[in-house]
Design a protein around this motif. Structure first.
Motif, PDB file in Angstrom:
ATOM      1  N   TRP A 162      44.319  13.662  50.704  1.00  0.00           N
ATOM      2  CA  TRP A 162      45.765  13.407  50.616  1.00  0.00           C
ATOM      3  C   TRP A 162      46.172  12.029  51.093  1.00  0.00           C
ATOM      4  O   TRP A 162      47.174  11.490  50.641  1.00  0.00           O
ATOM      5  CB  TRP A 162      46.562  14.518  51.304  1.00  0.00           C
ATOM      6  N   ASP A 163      45.396  11.408  51.962  1.00  0.00           N
ATOM      7  CA  ASP A 163      45.706  10.021  52.347  1.00  0.00           C
ATOM      8  C   ASP A 163      45.569   9.103  51.136  1.00  0.00           C
ATOM      9  O   ASP A 163      46.392   8.213  50.918  1.00  0.00           O
ATOM     10  CB  ASP A 163      44.792   9.549  53.476  1.00  0.00           C
ATOM     11  N   GLN A 164      44.533   9.348  50.329  1.00  0.00           N
ATOM     12  CA  GLN A 164      44.336   8.545  49.124  1.00  0.00           C
ATOM     13  C   GLN A 164      45.423   8.830  48.092  1.00  0.00           C
ATOM     14  O   GLN A 164      45.919   7.912  47.439  1.00  0.00           O
ATOM     15  CB  GLN A 164      42.959   8.832  48.524  1.00  0.00           C
ATOM     16  N   ILE A 165      45.771  10.095  47.953  1.00  0.00           N
ATOM     17  CA  ILE A 165      46.821  10.452  47.001  1.00  0.00           C
ATOM     18  C   ILE A 165      48.141   9.817  47.415  1.00  0.00           C
ATOM     19  O   ILE A 165      48.847   9.236  46.593  1.00  0.00           O
ATOM     20  CB  ILE A 165      46.946  11.986  46.881  1.00  0.00           C
ATOM     21  N   LYS A 166      48.462   9.918  48.689  1.00  0.00           N
ATOM     22  CA  LYS A 166      49.711   9.326  49.168  1.00  0.00           C
ATOM     23  C   LYS A 166      49.723   7.817  48.923  1.00  0.00           C
ATOM     24  O   LYS A 166      50.722   7.257  48.478  1.00  0.00           O
ATOM     25  CB  LYS A 166      49.910   9.631  50.654  1.00  0.00           C
ATOM     26  N   GLY A 167      48.605   7.154  49.178  1.00  0.00           N
ATOM     27  CA  GLY A 167      48.522   5.714  48.977  1.00  0.00           C
ATOM     28  C   GLY A 167      48.617   5.294  47.523  1.00  0.00           C
ATOM     29  O   GLY A 167      49.038   4.176  47.219  1.00  0.00           O
ATOM     30  N   LEU A 191      59.616  13.746  42.109  1.00  0.00           N
ATOM     31  CA  LEU A 191      58.397  12.991  42.370  1.00  0.00           C
ATOM     32  C   LEU A 191      58.651  11.813  43.305  1.00  0.00           C
ATOM     33  O   LEU A 191      57.806  11.485  44.139  1.00  0.00           O
ATOM     34  CB  LEU A 191      57.776  12.530  41.056  1.00  0.00           C
ATOM     35  N   ASP A 192      59.820  11.190  43.194  1.00  0.00           N
ATOM     36  CA  ASP A 192      60.170  10.099  44.108  1.00  0.00           C
ATOM     37  C   ASP A 192      60.354  10.624  45.527  1.00  0.00           C
ATOM     38  O   ASP A 192      59.941   9.989  46.494  1.00  0.00           O
ATOM     39  CB  ASP A 192      61.443   9.387  43.648  1.00  0.00           C
ATOM     40  N   ILE A 193      60.963  11.790  45.660  1.00  0.00           N
ATOM     41  CA  ILE A 193      61.190  12.381  46.976  1.00  0.00           C
ATOM     42  C   ILE A 193      59.868  12.828  47.605  1.00  0.00           C
ATOM     43  O   ILE A 193      59.652  12.675  48.807  1.00  0.00           O
ATOM     44  CB  ILE A 193      62.175  13.570  46.875  1.00  0.00           C
ATOM     45  N   ILE A 194      58.968  13.363  46.797  1.00  0.00           N
ATOM     46  CA  ILE A 194      57.685  13.861  47.289  1.00  0.00           C
ATOM     47  C   ILE A 194      56.873  12.749  47.942  1.00  0.00           C
ATOM     48  O   ILE A 194      56.264  12.956  48.992  1.00  0.00           O
ATOM     49  CB  ILE A 194      56.894  14.532  46.143  1.00  0.00           C
ATOM     50  N   GLU A 195      56.856  11.561  47.337  1.00  0.00           N
ATOM     51  CA  GLU A 195      56.159  10.385  47.880  1.00  0.00           C
ATOM     52  C   GLU A 195      54.737  10.683  48.335  1.00  0.00           C
ATOM     53  O   GLU A 195      54.256  10.144  49.321  1.00  0.00           O
ATOM     54  CB  GLU A 195      56.929   9.798  49.059  1.00  0.00           C
ATOM     55  N   GLY A 196      54.050  11.587  47.637  1.00  0.00           N
ATOM     56  CA  GLY A 196      52.665  11.889  47.984  1.00  0.00           C
ATOM     57  C   GLY A 196      52.489  12.844  49.148  1.00  0.00           C
ATOM     58  O   GLY A 196      51.374  13.053  49.613  1.00  0.00           O
ATOM     59  N   LYS A 197      53.577  13.451  49.615  1.00  0.00           N
ATOM     60  CA  LYS A 197      53.477  14.404  50.724  1.00  0.00           C
ATOM     61  C   LYS A 197      53.123  15.776  50.180  1.00  0.00           C
ATOM     62  O   LYS A 197      53.864  16.350  49.385  1.00  0.00           O
ATOM     63  CB  LYS A 197      54.789  14.462  51.509  1.00  0.00           C
ATOM     64  N   ARG A 198      51.998  16.319  50.622  1.00  0.00           N
ATOM     65  CA  ARG A 198      51.484  17.585  50.103  1.00  0.00           C
ATOM     66  C   ARG A 198      52.484  18.723  50.289  1.00  0.00           C
ATOM     67  O   ARG A 198      52.746  19.473  49.349  1.00  0.00           O
ATOM     68  CB  ARG A 198      50.164  17.932  50.786  1.00  0.00           C
ATOM     69  N   GLU A 199      53.004  18.886  51.485  1.00  0.00           N
ATOM     70  CA  GLU A 199      53.923  19.997  51.742  1.00  0.00           C
ATOM     71  C   GLU A 199      55.196  19.883  50.897  1.00  0.00           C
ATOM     72  O   GLU A 199      55.740  20.889  50.451  1.00  0.00           O
ATOM     73  CB  GLU A 199      54.271  20.094  53.225  1.00  0.00           C
ATOM     74  N   GLU A 200      55.654  18.670  50.687  1.00  0.00           N
ATOM     75  CA  GLU A 200      56.835  18.461  49.841  1.00  0.00           C
ATOM     76  C   GLU A 200      56.526  18.852  48.400  1.00  0.00           C
ATOM     77  O   GLU A 200      57.335  19.493  47.736  1.00  0.00           O
ATOM     78  CB  GLU A 200      57.280  17.002  49.925  1.00  0.00           C
ATOM     79  N   LEU A 201      55.342  18.492  47.919  1.00  0.00           N
ATOM     80  CA  LEU A 201      54.927  18.864  46.566  1.00  0.00           C
ATOM     81  C   LEU A 201      54.846  20.380  46.436  1.00  0.00           C
ATOM     82  O   LEU A 201      55.375  20.958  45.472  1.00  0.00           O
ATOM     83  CB  LEU A 201      53.578  18.225  46.223  1.00  0.00           C
ATOM     84  N   PHE A 209      44.682  20.806  41.602  1.00  0.00           N
ATOM     85  CA  PHE A 209      45.061  19.481  41.101  1.00  0.00           C
ATOM     86  C   PHE A 209      44.277  18.394  41.838  1.00  0.00           C
ATOM     87  O   PHE A 209      43.752  17.468  41.224  1.00  0.00           O
ATOM     88  CB  PHE A 209      46.568  19.281  41.291  1.00  0.00           C
ATOM     89  N   THR A 210      44.178  18.538  43.146  1.00  0.00           N
ATOM     90  CA  THR A 210      43.459  17.556  43.963  1.00  0.00           C
ATOM     91  C   THR A 210      41.990  17.505  43.571  1.00  0.00           C
ATOM     92  O   THR A 210      41.431  16.424  43.398  1.00  0.00           O
ATOM     93  CB  THR A 210      43.592  17.901  45.456  1.00  0.00           C
ATOM     94  N   ARG A 211      41.366  18.657  43.427  1.00  0.00           N
ATOM     95  CA  ARG A 211      39.955  18.711  43.042  1.00  0.00           C
ATOM     96  C   ARG A 211      39.737  18.124  41.654  1.00  0.00           C
ATOM     97  O   ARG A 211      38.769  17.399  41.424  1.00  0.00           O
ATOM     98  CB  ARG A 211      39.441  20.145  43.091  1.00  0.00           C
ATOM     99  N   ASN A 212      40.613  18.444  40.731  1.00  0.00           N
ATOM    100  CA  ASN A 212      40.458  17.972  39.357  1.00  0.00           C
ATOM    101  C   ASN A 212      40.774  16.490  39.207  1.00  0.00           C
ATOM    102  O   ASN A 212      40.350  15.867  38.239  1.00  0.00           O
ATOM    103  CB  ASN A 212      41.338  18.785  38.404  1.00  0.00           C
ATOM    104  N   TYR A 213      41.502  15.933  40.143  1.00  0.00           N
ATOM    105  CA  TYR A 213      41.878  14.516  40.053  1.00  0.00           C
ATOM    106  C   TYR A 213      40.718  13.609  40.445  1.00  0.00           C
ATOM    107  O   TYR A 213      40.656  12.475  40.047  1.00  0.00           O
ATOM    108  CB  TYR A 213      43.107  14.227  40.918  1.00  0.00           C
ATOM    109  N   GLU A 214      39.778  14.137  41.212  1.00  0.00           N
ATOM    110  CA  GLU A 214      38.677  13.313  41.718  1.00  0.00           C
ATOM    111  C   GLU A 214      37.783  12.794  40.643  1.00  0.00           C
ATOM    112  O   GLU A 214      37.538  13.213  39.633  1.00  0.00           O
ATOM    113  CB  GLU A 214      37.866  14.096  42.746  1.00  0.00           C
TER     114      GLU A 214
END
Length: 66
Positions: free
Chosen positions: A3-8, A29-39, A61-66
């Protein structure tokens, strides 16, 4: 990808998130800003699903994005 990479890299990743969850708006999506709990919360709200199911979708989603 963690999630650090996703947020960045959220600006690039949010397009993929919108493809995955079409009911999420650009504002969401703008509000989420890469925050997992917000998503997770926004997915729950837009799709009317349980938190556990939303978390599972986000994990997939995280696993499939890698």
């Amino acid at each position: 990808m963690n999630w650090d990479q996703i947020k960045g890299n959220w600006t690039q990743i949010k397009g993929k998130a919108q493809q995955q969850w079409g009911k999420l708006t650009n504002d969401d999506l703008d509000i989420i800003e890469g925050k997992r709990e917000e998503l997770v919360g926004r997915i729950q709200e837009r799709y009317g699903i349980a938190k556990e199911e939303a978390e599972k979708q986000v994990d997939d989603f995280t696993r499939n994005y890698e």
